[in-house]
Scaffold this motif. Structure first.
Motif: not given
Length: 194
Positions: A65-69, A76-80, A98-110, A114-118
């Motif tokens: 159920a988890v979408k991971v980056m 590559g996406l120049n995310l800060k 156990t991994i502590t995530p750095k955070g979450m980001i909402r991005l379009p997946v096309q 068709d585009v879905v925000e993930v």
């Protein structure tokens, strides 16, 4: 009820029926295996347009159920760090760590038009692939994946569209993961010798 009113109601129902686009039946056949190496047990890797960029080595995981980056895609996406929203629920990796995530980001997946925000959970951990798309993305788009046929199919505009997987990527990721694991494990050859 007057005949004119009945006729108008009937016309309204008829026009609603004609405007509805039936959902196409999605299935796979022997033909869908063409171009794949059979038999196999490869995972399904695709290229998706994420955040406006074509991203290779995206794992389609219908069991999660988890979408991971992973870090390579973040770079590559120049995310800060300031681009990320807080996300403090720990995740458990495939190795059981156990991994502590750095955070979450909402991005379009096309996919095509068709585009879905993930919402991707950003982790700082090694992975031979760049991202994982999971059930929420699959369900939002209506995707039906098949690892056997190495493709995903989904309904769009009254037709069935497909994204073809890349077995070469799947095998490359497996080799990379295995060789990394072998290089990071301490040698037990002395312990195993008689």
């Amino acid at each position: 009820m007057s005949v004119g009113r009945f006729s108008t109601e009937l016309d309204d129902r008829e026009s609603k029926r004609t405007r509805m686009i039936p959902t196409p039946l999605i299935g796979f056949s022997e033909e869908d295996k063409q171009g794949t190496l059979q038999p196999h047990d490869d995972a399904l890797f695709v290229t998706l347009r994420i955040g406006g960029y074509d991203v290779k080595m995206v794992l389609v995981d219908q069991g999660s159920a988890v979408k991971v980056m992973y870090p390579d895609l973040c770079k590559g996406l120049n995310l800060k760090p300031k681009d990320l929203s807080p996300y403090d629920s720990p995740l458990v990796s495939f190795e059981g760590k156990t991994i502590t995530p750095k955070g979450m980001i909402r991005l379009p997946v096309q996919t095509d038009s068709d585009v879905v925000e993930v919402n991707f959970i950003v982790v700082d951990a090694y992975s031979p692939y760049t991202a994982i798309v999971a059930r929420p993305w699959l369900h939002a788009l209506g995707v039906v994946p098949s690892t056997l046929h190495q493709k995903v199919k989904y309904p769009s505009g009254g037709q069935v569209k497909e994204i073809i997987g890349n077995q070469g990527m799947a095998r490359q990721c497996m080799v990379s993961a295995i060789s990394r694991r072998q290089n990071s494990e301490p040698s037990t050859s002395a312990e195993n010798s008689l």
